[in-house]
Write a protein that holds these residues in place. Structure first.
Motif, PDB file in Angstrom:
ATOM      1  N   ALA A  76       8.960  -6.209   2.390  1.00 56.88           N
ATOM      2  CA  ALA A  76       9.607  -6.397   1.091  1.00 56.88           C
ATOM      3  C   ALA A  76       9.839  -5.079   0.364  1.00 56.88           C
ATOM      4  O   ALA A  76      10.679  -4.986  -0.524  1.00 56.88           O
ATOM      5  CB  ALA A  76       8.763  -7.323   0.214  1.00 56.88           C
ATOM      6  N   CYS A  77       9.100  -4.040   0.760  1.00 58.49           N
ATOM      7  CA  CYS A  77       9.247  -2.764   0.061  1.00 58.49           C
ATOM      8  C   CYS A  77      10.509  -2.046   0.486  1.00 58.49           C
ATOM      9  O   CYS A  77      10.983  -1.162  -0.217  1.00 58.49           O
ATOM     10  CB  CYS A  77       8.040  -1.873   0.298  1.00 58.49           C
ATOM     11  SG  CYS A  77       7.929  -1.236   1.971  1.00 58.49           S
ATOM     12  N   SER A  78      11.032  -2.391   1.656  1.00 58.21           N
ATOM     13  CA  SER A  78      12.202  -1.656   2.127  1.00 58.21           C
ATOM     14  C   SER A  78      13.364  -2.587   2.464  1.00 58.21           C
ATOM     15  O   SER A  78      14.294  -2.199   3.136  1.00 58.21           O
ATOM     16  CB  SER A  78      11.823  -0.795   3.342  1.00 58.21           C
ATOM     17  OG  SER A  78      11.047  -1.527   4.248  1.00 58.21           O
ATOM     18  N   PHE A 114       0.822  -1.216   0.000  1.00 48.89           N
ATOM     19  CA  PHE A 114       0.000   0.000   0.000  1.00 48.89           C
ATOM     20  C   PHE A 114       0.850   1.257   0.000  1.00 48.89           C
ATOM     21  O   PHE A 114       0.683   2.132  -0.809  1.00 48.89           O
ATOM     22  CB  PHE A 114      -0.968   0.029   1.203  1.00 48.89           C
ATOM     23  CG  PHE A 114      -2.070  -0.964   1.082  1.00 48.89           C
ATOM     24  CD1 PHE A 114      -2.963  -0.901   0.024  1.00 48.89           C
ATOM     25  CD2 PHE A 114      -2.207  -1.983   2.002  1.00 48.89           C
ATOM     26  CE1 PHE A 114      -3.972  -1.828  -0.122  1.00 48.89           C
ATOM     27  CE2 PHE A 114      -3.218  -2.922   1.871  1.00 48.89           C
ATOM     28  CZ  PHE A 114      -4.102  -2.843   0.812  1.00 48.89           C
ATOM     29  N   CYS A 115       1.784   1.319   0.931  1.00 50.46           N
ATOM     30  CA  CYS A 115       2.508   2.594   1.059  1.00 50.46           C
ATOM     31  C   CYS A 115       3.655   2.714   0.061  1.00 50.46           C
ATOM     32  O   CYS A 115       4.084   3.803  -0.271  1.00 50.46           O
ATOM     33  CB  CYS A 115       3.023   2.784   2.479  1.00 50.46           C
ATOM     34  SG  CYS A 115       4.316   1.641   2.976  1.00 50.46           S
ATOM     35  N   TYR A 116       4.156   1.586  -0.444  1.00 44.65           N
ATOM     36  CA  TYR A 116       5.331   1.623  -1.312  1.00 44.65           C
ATOM     37  C   TYR A 116       5.029   2.349  -2.614  1.00 44.65           C
ATOM     38  O   TYR A 116       4.091   1.991  -3.322  1.00 44.65           O
ATOM     39  CB  TYR A 116       5.792   0.203  -1.601  1.00 44.65           C
ATOM     40  CG  TYR A 116       7.038   0.127  -2.464  1.00 44.65           C
ATOM     41  CD1 TYR A 116       8.202   0.771  -2.077  1.00 44.65           C
ATOM     42  CD2 TYR A 116       7.042  -0.591  -3.654  1.00 44.65           C
ATOM     43  CE1 TYR A 116       9.337   0.712  -2.856  1.00 44.65           C
ATOM     44  CE2 TYR A 116       8.181  -0.666  -4.437  1.00 44.65           C
ATOM     45  CZ  TYR A 116       9.331  -0.009  -4.035  1.00 44.65           C
ATOM     46  OH  TYR A 116      10.454  -0.069  -4.797  1.00 44.65           O
ATOM     47  N   ILE A 170       9.114   3.859   3.198  1.00 46.14           N
ATOM     48  CA  ILE A 170       9.031   4.201   4.624  1.00 46.14           C
ATOM     49  C   ILE A 170       8.468   3.063   5.461  1.00 46.14           C
ATOM     50  O   ILE A 170       8.408   3.172   6.677  1.00 46.14           O
ATOM     51  CB  ILE A 170       8.191   5.468   4.850  1.00 46.14           C
ATOM     52  CG1 ILE A 170       6.776   5.294   4.279  1.00 46.14           C
ATOM     53  CG2 ILE A 170       8.857   6.687   4.239  1.00 46.14           C
ATOM     54  CD1 ILE A 170       5.810   6.339   4.804  1.00 46.14           C
ATOM     55  N   GLY A 171       8.015   1.998   4.813  1.00 48.12           N
ATOM     56  CA  GLY A 171       7.537   0.850   5.598  1.00 48.12           C
ATOM     57  C   GLY A 171       6.410   1.179   6.557  1.00 48.12           C
ATOM     58  O   GLY A 171       6.419   0.753   7.702  1.00 48.12           O
ATOM     59  N   ALA A 172       5.434   1.949   6.083  1.00 54.48           N
ATOM     60  CA  ALA A 172       4.403   2.435   7.004  1.00 54.48           C
ATOM     61  C   ALA A 172       3.249   1.455   7.178  1.00 54.48           C
ATOM     62  O   ALA A 172       2.666   1.380   8.246  1.00 54.48           O
ATOM     63  CB  ALA A 172       3.861   3.776   6.523  1.00 54.48           C
ATOM     64  N   CYS A 173       2.908   0.702   6.130  1.00 53.16           N
ATOM     65  CA  CYS A 173       1.638  -0.023   6.202  1.00 53.16           C
ATOM     66  C   CYS A 173       1.801  -1.475   6.614  1.00 53.16           C
ATOM     67  O   CYS A 173       0.852  -2.102   7.034  1.00 53.16           O
ATOM     68  CB  CYS A 173       0.918   0.055   4.866  1.00 53.16           C
ATOM     69  SG  CYS A 173       1.671  -0.949   3.565  1.00 53.16           S
ATOM     70  N   ARG A 174       2.971  -2.032   6.498  1.00 53.88           N
ATOM     71  CA  ARG A 174       3.315  -3.413   6.865  1.00 53.88           C
ATOM     72  C   ARG A 174       2.622  -4.459   5.999  1.00 53.88           C
ATOM     73  O   ARG A 174       2.562  -5.629   6.360  1.00 53.88           O
ATOM     74  CB  ARG A 174       3.004  -3.708   8.354  1.00 53.88           C
ATOM     75  CG  ARG A 174       3.360  -2.616   9.313  1.00 53.88           C
ATOM     76  CD  ARG A 174       4.730  -2.060   9.152  1.00 53.88           C
ATOM     77  NE  ARG A 174       5.821  -2.924   9.608  1.00 53.88           N
ATOM     78  CZ  ARG A 174       7.104  -2.642   9.433  1.00 53.88           C
ATOM     79  NH1 ARG A 174       7.451  -1.526   8.822  1.00 53.88           N
ATOM     80  NH2 ARG A 174       8.032  -3.458   9.854  1.00 53.88           N
ATOM     81  N   MET A 175       2.080  -4.036   4.862  1.00 59.12           N
ATOM     82  CA  MET A 175       1.337  -4.984   4.038  1.00 59.12           C
ATOM     83  C   MET A 175       2.250  -5.995   3.362  1.00 59.12           C
ATOM     84  O   MET A 175       1.851  -7.093   3.027  1.00 59.12           O
ATOM     85  CB  MET A 175       0.539  -4.205   2.983  1.00 59.12           C
ATOM     86  CG  MET A 175      -0.382  -5.044   2.121  1.00 59.12           C
ATOM     87  SD  MET A 175      -1.705  -5.797   3.074  1.00 59.12           S
ATOM     88  CE  MET A 175      -1.301  -7.513   2.958  1.00 59.12           C
ATOM     89  N   CYS A 176       3.501  -5.616   3.167  1.00 54.40           N
ATOM     90  CA  CYS A 176       4.354  -6.391   2.269  1.00 54.40           C
ATOM     91  C   CYS A 176       5.228  -7.399   3.019  1.00 54.40           C
ATOM     92  O   CYS A 176       6.302  -7.765   2.535  1.00 54.40           O
ATOM     93  CB  CYS A 176       5.237  -5.428   1.494  1.00 54.40           C
ATOM     94  SG  CYS A 176       6.253  -4.439   2.592  1.00 54.40           S
ATOM     95  N   LEU A 177       4.787  -7.850   4.186  1.00 62.48           N
ATOM     96  CA  LEU A 177       5.625  -8.747   4.989  1.00 62.48           C
ATOM     97  C   LEU A 177       5.920 -10.053   4.247  1.00 62.48           C
ATOM     98  O   LEU A 177       5.030 -10.675   3.680  1.00 62.48           O
ATOM     99  CB  LEU A 177       4.937  -9.046   6.320  1.00 62.48           C
ATOM    100  CG  LEU A 177       4.822  -7.845   7.266  1.00 62.48           C
ATOM    101  CD1 LEU A 177       4.004  -8.216   8.499  1.00 62.48           C
ATOM    102  CD2 LEU A 177       6.196  -7.338   7.668  1.00 62.48           C
TER     103      LEU A 177
HETATM  104  S1  FES Z   1       4.294  -1.546   1.300  1.00 63.79           S
HETATM  105 FE1  FES Z   1       3.851  -0.519   3.160  1.00 63.79          FE
HETATM  106  S2  FES Z   1       5.339  -1.395   4.480  1.00 63.79           S
HETATM  107 FE2  FES Z   1       5.863  -2.238   2.593  1.00 63.79          FE
END
Ligand code: FES
Ligand code: SF4
Ligand code: SF4
Lengths: 767, 165
Positions: A69-71, A40-42, A50-57
């Motif tokens: 995975a985004c960061s 979401f946030c990436y 910024i790794g804000a939403c934690r969706m990409c674990l």
């Molecule tokens: S896409 Fe939001 S934390 Fe990775």
């Protein structure tokens, strides 16, 4: 900042062996082999993740806990699992939490059907809710501005909109207030979120929290078609997508697959919300013929025949005048028509700046907007990209954030002033900055100069000196900030500006004038044009909107607009890009290319083309800058036309005489479309005069007083704005409202001119 | 409080913060010392002194419960309601204080003397249920009667020269 050689790393994702360049984030490495990791946030265009939403674990062997995975950059021999039980459960869990307070009102949400939250919940989510607790409720929707609506309940606090405002547009307006389940997007002041780029937050928002007010409840995703096209709002040439429903343009958005060399997916609010202009009151619905019988509507088919009859007489001397926003096909077919009528080939001209003295500048090597990112100096020379080619501002800001020094030279205050080095020159005195410019260029290897066509054309002496300085600077390249959308394309076809056409008309040398989206009476030297046109026997006007010519024309042929037609526009960076029609709103109108082809048929001397694609292929074969291009090669990202050949230019005299130097300003938010589109009512810029406080004091006038401004070319009474950032000795003439004449104060070549400005006593204001 | 005063206060600690954003919090706290809360003028002064936009400063301030964007009483009574305190009767303490102050839940007394609020863990689980006055003394374990005495004592104290919140 020379680009590093790319070190490739090998890793395993879900059992697949993957190679990715060093620095690539896992999410992109996975996407490259078709593995989707939900995000979401990436959004790399907003800066570092910024790794804000934690969706990409995801699970990475050997690393404690799950990784975003985004960061997480790729590393050699990494073993990653995006769909293991642990990863899947985590993704599930994050979605469950994101939805804990989400209202799940998809059926009444504008985003429903094109919503990343909806899509990812279906793909990666739990499938059912365990939440029994009452959800948070907030008043909704809130107007973040007249254009952007906010639904706090739907927001997942991904920070995308805030990062856009803070880090891309750098307007500093949008922030998060409070935290946790009370977190709220807001402006600190509570003022509306207004600016030049606010609509991009709507495109960025991965949920239905930010939506477009003008598009609210207008259509559902399954009722619409989206057509990739190009914005014709300014010479920037941003790639857009046109949303159509029931043959009406309902929405414009940035292109989901951006053109990274042009707009990078951003568009300005003028581009986004200009489309209601298509349905403006002054749109021409059908053909009109004026003859012995009177003034009447005629079917377009018939009107084409009438046009041919008007053009046929062998002794007729024909002029064709092209406007500021026409496609290259239209320019080409106008020349083809010109070869087929009258006594001698018609004079085909474009409304615009002649460009004397600009030959050397134009011969410099060109650059694309994404080259700014890798420059070692960006020099903005005259003009004001922030108001005239808005998305260019975003590209300049990005370069600055990457550490590229940015220097802004010229007489206008710009939105870049606060964050860049400024070399302010007196109006018409860019020459004074030449030494400073040389010093800045000295020692650079990848300098890019964005120069303003109108300002440098008014100072050919300065233009030549700067061009010489650039020519001896290794690696220096130039991008011309063109005044007119059609300028670069029509110039590449060899069509020159209109000054000599006006002279020919004045000398009685033109019997039939065809105008194509051009009203010279509203343009520079409009009064002179108006007087000259009295001597033209027949005027055929082809236009989309009523103009000052409509009542004089013997025949009016209604045209489609750039949102409705097919064709090619060449951007200011020389990129030929395709327009694709989103709709055809005026049923009685046709595209200029159709009309022109139709007339050649009725003349009995048809062109071989049946489509704009064929016309383009033929023009590409004949005109060297377009060599090798066709609609296929332009398909997605367009192609850059070959640079113009330098021609020695005659110089033009500088502005002599008395009075204040006119600084012409043409902000896109003040243009005709901005004034026709009711959506832009709250942000459009009125036609007015800007003066420095000392000048205002001298005249005894204040902001909102009306002043009379007189030049050798005409007179206008306009509202005044006093602005302490403006230079003394100058009148900043901000133009564009089609209902308020102002452009006619300039000479036909838009060259330098001085004006006499006087206060208007209340009683002489005639409105 | 002027931006200059804040800058002067920040000067000796600037080098301690690699990221200038980290200066906003000490600046806010310092500015809040003057009136006990953060009127818009103080917020602008912090913005000017730290070089961030007012919007950004406000978003930081609004994140922290102890940055007050509205006026509060001369003393702020922070009743911890996190787990340990809650299990040991913080609700009762809270209600008792509210009653004593004539407040309907969280809020500020009409004479501007006290603001009562619930806060999350203040790190005094060993003294649960615990109350903290401004950012100073933590008093606990509390009986309702202790709370009443504490409030009476506080009422007699003069207004502090600088607020520590
Ligand atoms: S896409 Fe939001 S934390 Fe990775
Ligand atoms: S409004 Fe949209 S873009 Fe902004 S934080 Fe919320 S979900 Fe993200
Ligand atoms: S910058 Fe110009 S081309 Fe881009 S969206 Fe705005 S008006 Fe259109």
């Amino acid at each position: 900042m020379a680009d590093q050689p790319r070190t490739l790393m090998t890793l395993t994702i879900n059992g697949q062996v993957v190679q990715a360049a060093k620095g690539t984030m896992l999410v992109d490495a996975a996407a490259a082999v078709g593995i989707e990791i939900p995000i979401f946030c990436y959004e790399p265009r907003l800066g570092a993740p910024i790794g804000a939403c934690r969706m990409c674990l995801v699970e990475v062997e050997g690393m404690r806990g799950l990784q975003t995975a985004c960061s997480t950059p790729v590393a050699p021999d990494m073993v990653v699992s995006t769909d293991s039980e642990v990863a899947a459960e985590a993704q599930d869990g994050v979605l469950e939490l994101l939805l804990a307070n989400h209202p799940l009102d998809c059926p009444v949400c504008d985003k429903g059907g094109e919503c990343p939250l909806q899509d990812r919940t279906f793909r990666f989510g739990p499938g059912e809710t365990r939440t029994l607790e009452p959800k948070m409720h907030f008043p909704k929707p809130l107007d973040l501005s007249p254009l952007v609506a906010l639904d706090r309940e739907r927001c997942i606090a991904c920070f995308r909109c805030v990062r856009f405002s803070q880090d891309v547009a750098e307007d500093g307006h949008l922030t998060f207030q409070e935290r946790g389940d009370h977190i709220e997007i807001a402006t600190a002041s509570g003022d509306p979120y207004e600016g030049r780029f606010t609509g991009n937050t709507i495109d960025l928002c991965p949920v239905g929290a930010l939506t477009s007010n003008p598009y609210r409840f207008v259509s559902r995703p399954w009722e619409i078609t989206n057509t990739p096209s190009v914005c014709a709002g300014c010479a920037m040439g941003c790639n857009i997508e046109i949303t159509t429903r029931d043959n009406e343009v309902k929405r414009l958005t940035g292109r989901p697959e951006p053109n990274m060399a042009v707009e990078e997916g951003w568009i300005c609010d003028r581009g986004r919300w200009g489309y209601p202009a298509l349905r403006g009151d002054d749109r021409l619905p059908g053909a009109v013929l004026v003859d012995g019988v009177g003034r009447r509507s005629v079917p377009l088919e018939r009107a084409l025949g009438v046009a041919a009859d008007m053009l046929i007489p062998h002794e007729a001397r024909v002029g064709i005048l092209l406007g500021e926003v026409v496609t290259v096909e239209t320019g080409f077919l106008a020349m083809e028509l010109g070869d087929r009528v009258g006594a001698a080939p018609a004079m085909v001209r474009r409304m615009g700046i002649p460009g004397d003295g600009l030959g050397l500048m134009r011969a410099l090597p060109g650059a694309q907007m994404d080259d700014l990112d890798h420059a070692d100096l960006v020099l903005v020379l005259g003009g004001d990209p922030c108001s005239q080619q808005p998305v260019a501002e975003l590209r300049i800001r990005k370069a600055r954030r990457r550490g590229v020094p940015v220097v802004v030279v010229g007489p206008r205050p710009t939105a870049l002033d606060a964050s860049c080095e400024v070399v302010r020159t007196a109006p018409g005195q860019m020459t004074d900055a030449v030494v400073a410019i040389r010093e800045h260029l000295d020692g650079t290897r990848r300098a890019i100069v964005l120069w303003d066509e109108a300002d440098l054309a008014a100072e050919p002496g300065a233009a030549e000196e700067i061009a010489r300085a650039m020519a001896v600077t290794e690696g220096a390249r130039a991008i011309e900030m063109c005044a007119d959308v059609s300028g670069p394309g029509l110039r590449a076809l060899g069509i020159s500006a209109d000054a000599d056409l006006l002279e020919a008309i004045e000398a009685g040398g033109i019997d039939v004038l065809v105008t194509i989206s051009a009203d010279p009476t509203a343009g520079p030297a409009g009064d002179r044009w108006a007087a000259a046109l009295d001597g033209v026997g027949t005027i055929i006007e082809m236009a989309s909107y009523r103009s000052g010519l409509t009542d004089r024309a013997a025949l009016v042929l209604p045209l489609l607009t750039p949102l409705e037609e097919e064709g090619v526009l060449v951007s200011m960076a020389g990129r030929a890009q395709r327009l694709r029609p989103g709709a055809r709103e005026a049923a009685g109108a046709a595209a200029a290319w159709e009309v022109l082809i139709g007339i050649t048929h009725r003349l009995g001397r048809p062109v071989p083309d049946r489509t704009p694609a064929q016309a383009f292929a033929r023009l590409a074969a004949r005109h060297a800058p377009f060599a090798g291009m066709d609609y296929g090669t332009l398909d997605r990202e367009g192609a850059v036309i070959a640079a113009a050949v330098a021609t020695p230019d005659p110089r033009r005299p500088e502005a002599g005489g008395e009075g204040l130097v006119i600084v012409p300003c043409t902000p896109v938010f003040g243009d005709a479309t901005a004034h026709r589109s009711d959506a832009l009512a709250s942000v459009r810029e009125p036609t007015h005069v800007g003066l420095a406080p000392v000048e205002a004091q001298r005249l005894g006038v204040r902001t909102d007083s009306r002043v009379r401004i007189t030049t050798p070319h005409g007179e206008a009474v306009l509202p005044l704005r006093v602005d302490s950032r403006l230079h003394e000795g100058a009148a900043y003439l901000v133009m564009g409202d089609p209902a308020v004449r102002a452009m006619h104060l300039l000479p036909v070549d838009r060259g330098p001119v001085r004006a006499n400005v006087t206060a208007v006593a209340r009683e002489d204001v005639v409105t | 409080m002027t931006a200059d005063e804040i800058e002067e206060y920040l000067a000796p600690m600037r080098h301690e913060y690699a990221d200038p954003r980290s200066l906003i919090l000490p600046a806010l706290r310092y500015a809040q010392g003057e009136a006990g809360w953060l009127p818009p003028a103080s917020m602008s002064a912090v913005a000017e002194a730290t070089g961030f936009t007012e919007a950004y400063v406000e978003s930081v301030a609004s994140f922290y419960d102890r940055c007050y964007l509205e006026p509060v009483g001369r003393r702020v009574l922070n009743v911890c309601v996190t787990l340990s305190c809650m299990l040991r009767g913080s609700d009762e303490i809270f209600d008792h204080i509210a009653d004593y102050l004539g407040l309907d839940g969280e809020g500020t007394t009409g004479d501007g003397m006290f603001t009562l609020q619930r806060v999350q863990c203040i790190g005094a689980c060993d003294r649960a249920p615990c109350l903290q006055v401004d950012s100073g003394e933590q008093v606990g374990p509390l009986e309702p009667a202790d709370a009443t005495c504490l409030i009476d004592d506080l009422r007699d104290l003069p207004a502090p020269e600088r607020y520590e919140r």
